[in-house]
Enzyme design. Structure first.
Site, PDB file in Angstrom:
ATOM      1  N   HIS A   1      -3.634  -5.497   2.652  1.00 55.93           N
ATOM      2  CA  HIS A   1      -3.230  -5.694   4.040  1.00 55.93           C
ATOM      3  C   HIS A   1      -3.844  -7.019   4.489  1.00 55.93           C
ATOM      4  O   HIS A   1      -4.434  -7.746   3.714  1.00 55.93           O
ATOM      5  CB  HIS A   1      -3.788  -4.571   4.916  1.00 55.93           C
ATOM      6  CG  HIS A   1      -3.414  -3.203   4.466  1.00 55.93           C
ATOM      7  ND1 HIS A   1      -2.148  -2.697   4.610  1.00 55.93           N
ATOM      8  CD2 HIS A   1      -4.136  -2.225   3.865  1.00 55.93           C
ATOM      9  CE1 HIS A   1      -2.116  -1.459   4.138  1.00 55.93           C
ATOM     10  NE2 HIS A   1      -3.299  -1.150   3.668  1.00 55.93           N
TER      11      HIS A   1
ATOM     12  N   ARG B   1     -12.427   5.987  -2.756  1.00 56.49           N
ATOM     13  CA  ARG B   1     -11.475   5.261  -1.937  1.00 56.49           C
ATOM     14  C   ARG B   1     -11.748   3.758  -2.063  1.00 56.49           C
ATOM     15  O   ARG B   1     -12.910   3.333  -2.033  1.00 56.49           O
ATOM     16  CB  ARG B   1     -11.575   5.709  -0.474  1.00 56.49           C
ATOM     17  CG  ARG B   1     -10.429   5.225   0.368  1.00 56.49           C
ATOM     18  CD  ARG B   1     -10.313   5.900   1.718  1.00 56.49           C
ATOM     19  NE  ARG B   1      -9.149   5.376   2.410  1.00 56.49           N
ATOM     20  CZ  ARG B   1      -7.915   5.837   2.265  1.00 56.49           C
ATOM     21  NH1 ARG B   1      -7.685   6.879   1.477  1.00 56.49           N
ATOM     22  NH2 ARG B   1      -6.903   5.282   2.904  1.00 56.49           N
TER      23      ARG B   1
ATOM     24  N   CYS C   1       0.813  -1.217   0.000  1.00 57.11           N
ATOM     25  CA  CYS C   1       0.000   0.000   0.000  1.00 57.11           C
ATOM     26  C   CYS C   1       0.855   1.280   0.000  1.00 57.11           C
ATOM     27  O   CYS C   1       1.473   1.581  -1.012  1.00 57.11           O
ATOM     28  CB  CYS C   1      -0.999  -0.051   1.147  1.00 57.11           C
ATOM     29  SG  CYS C   1      -2.445   0.976   0.852  1.00 57.11           S
TER      30      CYS C   1
END
Ligand code: GLN
Length: 236
Positions: free
Chosen positions: A192, A126, A91
């Site tokens: 993640h 997002r 990320c």
């Protein structure tokens, strides 16, 4: 020889629990009788020229900018890439390996480290949620990548970087059907989770890149079960 795994700047790139990736790499070595240790490096400390695998995790925009400043001043990550060490970045860590990345609502461009042929700009929405990707060039169940994405930046690959996976569920790099990037021994990706406990095949692939030889598989039924749960959760 002891394999050295370098956990880079947890205070800046550590808010998403990605340090679990280092624990997984170290443990999977230990279970095979391979000596490995984790070195924790914070800003102001030099990155070791002895490192075999460098790990960068997720973080906020301001922290990313600070991390780039420190890593440029140090120079150790560039030396590591030049000598063929493995870099695995998630990320924010992935974004800063590129040429530029945007910060804040205004998407102000910041220079990255230029170690991956990618650029990151703010996307229209997002990207948040469980993801499912298909690892390019891999077969079987190990090819399914499970994780959790949470990023505002969208990453566009240049010609020197290869996508790592195809998106089945989620946004991935830039809602363009691709996820992650690979260039030499430098690997960046969005998930993640942390991503390596969920996808032990990726952990073993990174270890094989660093060690220069193939590893025997590990038989860990509990890990298979965790994987089944995560895959079932995202497939719905
Ligand atoms: N700040 C970056 C973004 O929002 C990276 C976020 C993260 O590391 N999860 O795109």
């Amino acid at each position: 020889m002891s394999l050295e795994i370098v956990q880079v700047y947890q205070s800046l790139l550590g808010i998403y629990g990605d340090q679990g990736n280092g624990k997984v790499l170290q443990k999977r070595c230990e279970w095979r009788g391979i000596d490995a240790h984790v070195t924790w490096i914070e800003p102001g400390q030099p990155l070791p020229d002895t490192g075999d695998i460098f790990l960068l995790g997720g973080g906020e925009d301001g922290a990313q900018t600070a991390a780039v400043r420190e890593l440029k001043a140090d120079g150790g990550l560039h030396r590591a890439v030049d000598r063929g060490a493995v870099v695995f970045a998630v990320c924010a860590g992935y974004q800063i390996l590129g040429h530029t990345f945007g910060v804040g609502d205004a998407d102000e461009p910041r220079d990255g480290l230029g170690l991956l042929d990618v650029t990151t700009t703010r996307g229209p929405e997002r990207a948040v949620g469980e993801v499912l990707h298909r690892w390019i060039g891999k077969e079987g169940d190990d090819a399914w990548i499970t994780g959790f994405e949470n990023h505002g930046g969208y990453t566009h690959l240049g010609t020197d970087a290869m996508p790592l996976a195809r998106v089945e569920v989620g946004i991935g790099n830039a809602n363009d059907g691709t996820e992650g990037a690979l260039q030499g021994n430098v690997v960046g990706m969005y998930p993640h989770g942390p991503v390596l406990p969920r996808n032990p095949a990726i952990a073993d692939w990174l270890l094989e890149l660093a060690l220069g030889h193939e590893l025997d598989p590990l038989d860990l039924p509990l890990h298979d079960e965790l994987r089944r749960h995560r895959l079932a959760a995202v497939r719905g």
